[in-house]
Design a protein around this motif. Structure first.
Motif, PDB file in Angstrom:
ATOM      1  N   ILE A 152      -6.359   0.259   3.953  1.00  0.00           N
ATOM      2  CA  ILE A 152      -7.653  -0.284   4.348  1.00  0.00           C
ATOM      3  C   ILE A 152      -7.537  -0.687   5.810  1.00  0.00           C
ATOM      4  N   ILE A 153      -8.534  -0.285   6.582  1.00  0.00           N
ATOM      5  CA  ILE A 153      -8.607  -0.628   8.006  1.00  0.00           C
ATOM      6  C   ILE A 153      -9.777  -1.575   8.223  1.00  0.00           C
ATOM      7  N   LEU A 154      -9.534  -2.617   8.999  1.00  0.00           N
ATOM      8  CA  LEU A 154     -10.595  -3.509   9.459  1.00  0.00           C
ATOM      9  C   LEU A 154     -11.111  -2.949  10.780  1.00  0.00           C
ATOM     10  N   PRO A 156       1.008   6.769   7.393  1.00  0.00           N
ATOM     11  CA  PRO A 156       0.057   5.715   7.792  1.00  0.00           C
ATOM     12  C   PRO A 156      -0.063   5.487   9.300  1.00  0.00           C
ATOM     13  N   GLN A 157       1.055   5.477  10.007  1.00  0.00           N
ATOM     14  CA  GLN A 157       0.993   5.210  11.447  1.00  0.00           C
ATOM     15  C   GLN A 157       0.244   6.315  12.187  1.00  0.00           C
ATOM     16  N   SER A 158       0.569   7.554  11.875  1.00  0.00           N
ATOM     17  CA  SER A 158      -0.105   8.684  12.507  1.00  0.00           C
ATOM     18  C   SER A 158      -1.595   8.698  12.167  1.00  0.00           C
ATOM     19  N   LYS A 167      -4.879   8.424  14.659  1.00  0.00           N
ATOM     20  CA  LYS A 167      -5.986   9.391  14.648  1.00  0.00           C
ATOM     21  C   LYS A 167      -7.327   8.674  14.482  1.00  0.00           C
ATOM     22  N   HIS A 168      -7.354   7.642  13.642  1.00  0.00           N
ATOM     23  CA  HIS A 168      -8.581   6.852  13.507  1.00  0.00           C
ATOM     24  C   HIS A 168      -8.942   6.212  14.855  1.00  0.00           C
ATOM     25  N   LYS A 169      -7.958   5.645  15.533  1.00  0.00           N
ATOM     26  CA  LYS A 169      -8.214   5.014  16.835  1.00  0.00           C
ATOM     27  C   LYS A 169      -8.703   6.029  17.857  1.00  0.00           C
ATOM     28  N   TYR A 179      -4.236  -3.366   4.873  1.00  0.00           N
ATOM     29  CA  TYR A 179      -3.721  -3.136   3.522  1.00  0.00           C
ATOM     30  C   TYR A 179      -3.027  -1.785   3.490  1.00  0.00           C
ATOM     31  N   LEU A 180      -1.873  -1.738   2.839  1.00  0.00           N
ATOM     32  CA  LEU A 180      -1.129  -0.493   2.704  1.00  0.00           C
ATOM     33  C   LEU A 180      -0.328  -0.555   1.413  1.00  0.00           C
TER      34      LEU A 180
END
Length: 85
Positions: free
Chosen positions: A9-11, A25-27, A31-33, A51-52
């Protein structure tokens, strides 16, 4: 080497929550950023991953993503408080 899968989950900067799954997750967060991962996070810029959760299979991670997406905001916040980063 066993491949792991994750539900996350990303805020976002406008205080919304985005849920997804990945095997890196980091990659995926990078990509989201960069605005190349999901249409939603192009419009709602990611702030941080909150959350992860790790799973042994892609299917398990996808099922958890689906379950989380059905939750109301207060339920997601409770999940993040209980199990978040």
């Amino acid at each position: 080497m066993d491949k792991k899968f994750y539900t996350y989950i990303i805020l976002t900067v406008d205080n919304t929550l985005y849920c997804g799954y990945t095997d890196d997750p980091q990659s995926r967060f990078e990509k989201h950023k960069a605005g190349t991962a999901a249409k939603y996070t192009r419009a709602h810029k990611p702030l941080k991953m909150v959350y992860l959760k790790e799973f042994a299979t892609k299917s398990e991670a996808m099922k958890e993503e689906c379950r989380i997406k059905k939750l109301k905001r207060p339920q997601k916040e409770a999940l993040i408080r209980a199990e978040g980063l």
